[in-house]
Enzyme design. Sequence first.
Site, short mmCIF file in Angstrom:
data_model
loop_
_atom_site.label_atom_id
_atom_site.label_comp_id
_atom_site.label_asym_id
_atom_site.label_seq_id
_atom_site.Cartn_x
_atom_site.Cartn_y
_atom_site.Cartn_z
N SER A 47 -9.28 -1.09 7.61
CA SER A 47 -8.80 -0.79 6.26
C SER A 47 -8.13 -1.92 5.51
O SER A 47 -7.91 -1.81 4.31
CB SER A 47 -7.82 0.39 6.30
N LYS A 101 0.87 -1.18 0.00
CA LYS A 101 0.00 0.00 0.00
C LYS A 101 0.91 1.23 0.00
O LYS A 101 1.98 1.23 0.64
CB LYS A 101 -0.85 -0.04 1.27
N SER A 157 -9.46 1.21 3.40
CA SER A 157 -8.75 2.03 2.46
C SER A 157 -7.68 1.31 1.63
O SER A 157 -7.10 1.91 0.73
CB SER A 157 -8.09 3.20 3.19
#
Lengths: 523, 179
Positions: free
Chosen positions: A192, A78, A168
């Site tokens: 997330s 990420k 996310s």
Amino acid sequence: MSASSAASRPAAAMLGMSIREVSQALRDGRVSATELCRKCINQIQRTLYLNAFITITEETAMEQAQRTDNRLRTGVLKDNFCTENIETTCASSMLKGYVPPFNATVVQKLLDQGAVLVGKTNLDEFAMGAGSTDGVFGPVRNPWSYTSLYREQSTEDPDSDWAITGGSSGGSAAAVASLSSFLALGSDTGGSTRNPGSLCGVVALKPTYSLLSRHGLIPLVNSMDVPGIMTRSVHDAATVLRILQGRDERDSTTVQAPSTPPSLPEHFDIRDICVGIPKEYHAPGLSKDTLAQWSRVADMFEQAGARVQEVSLPHTQHSIVCYHVLCCCEVASNMACFDGLEYGHCSKVDSSTDAMYATTRHEGFNSVVRRRILSGNYFLLKSNYKRYFVKAQQMRRLIAEDFKNVFRSGIDVLLTPTTLSDAARYSDFIQEDNQTRSAQEDVFTQPVNMAGLPAVTVPTALSHRGLPIGLQLIGQTLQDWKLLTVAQWMEQKVNFPIIHLHGESNERELNRSVRERTHTIGS
Amino acid sequence: MFCKCAARASRALRPAHPRCGVLTLPALSNTVSGSGTFWSRWTCKRESSNSAWNSKVPQAPTWEPIAENQLPPPDLVDKLERLALVDFGSKEGVDCLEKAIRFADQLHVINTDGVEPTDSVLEDRELYLRDDMVTEGECAEELLQLAKHTVEEYFVAPPGNIPLPKREERSAMLKHSEF
């Protein structure tokens, strides 16, 4: 795993393998490290429309693959993990062009183990969101909305009908789900990693807070953030956990990892386990499909001889409010470091320091980030501090106590839904703002972060729309290994299907490997 | 102390059905409803099969609704913008804050008398502190490279001790800014 059946698998199906299977293939010489790396990169190129990647590190990946021995695993990160000499943006204008001079600890650990980084994945800006729709590089698309199954359901143009990944860490989830990578790191503050993991049909683990180092993970909420692990099998997640866990000198909130065997137990008696079903996790809005899966898996445990028991976590309903306050407060504090002086975007306004800071932050942050900062500052005002921040901290203790009480009463793991439903269509999701959506989507995941417990989402089935549904197992603090043992048992029983992206030329080969795979798991 | 914008904004802000009020909607039912409550937006519309549910899993939502709180409008727009050095941007931004506060007010239905605030879930753990010895550093050059304006080994900032311009001037400043 039976070696003979793995050997008969065609090369084209390599991408769908687990880390364990592909490591075997490398050792047997059925594929070389560079070939495998090439395949991953090609798959990424084929699925660019998912918008899962911010940076694709093709050159360095191929270089690393050439130098590596048979331990290759391709991984993606990420884009809020600092990677040395590779741009790290947090999907924000504030950090566009920011190139960290160091690797996050967990990144370094992966690289030391021979992992090859193929890219940095897309996310909600600064990890704030539950859709991966609010980053500066645009929304991520759920790979499952590009399967024939989903297309058959929908009467509309695929370009307007696609579903979100959740967030996310949506890019990471999409990369693993679309077979572009064997593993991905996400971050998990309120869900997330587990939220997109569930919506994209992958295994997503949130380890116990303090087990994995946060050094180099650009912080959102220091008291809740953890690096999250996404893979296509529980066994793979355990493998990665084992590599990443452990005390880090650079992160004083880490602890020594409990001693961990080399792999999850092959034979395990589920009858030793007591599964708790917290009744408060039937929240308003829970979809029929998800409820059915929750029931199905509870049945599965019970029929296999495990004890299954209804329990209560009385403060569940209020947890999201508490999370909202604590999150905004810590965010207000953390985001204060972005002023344009030492790194990141800097505005051209130079009339005064304050004017420069204010313009930089106006230009660099999207409205989601700005609003959370302002809310946090509101709650932290002297006149509000006790009423909101301290109150939320007190509430946090009550939430953590709820879990402690349940585990003290003999429960080993809790079984809950991960999300309210399957993935929403993007066009529906954006009808409400980020704050509203986060409040809805994080209901089942954030209490776990408040208590610092480990939790894992395991994909169980497809909904009537052809999109994944996952269920969450929550364990006791530092008992991540036991949690994963139970999760692996569950995974082996539910038989979640492999993805077939629409128009894949090797679809038939993948079909064959699905059948083989369902027999080899657990043998 | 009201600033003009906040006053205008706050007078308009009393939506009958707050959008983010997960816990303030009256109906407990999980069925599809025409009034557009967000709970039911993506509920499966197909008839459920008659398979037996596991008896341990509750068949209906178990949450209790909470009555909406009335709340004074935020009169601190300017103060917050100065503290945070972040702007609300628009009336929507102020609306958002009001919603956030209203949402947060649900905290107050729970009695927390005598409960210790939690700073960290690690409060019972003995954490490792390393020796107070320098073991790495000497990376000034690498770090300076990340900044836009530097002179020798210094980060350069515009002049300080100048207060942030008033709200109207700020809006003009931000409008003219790069993005």
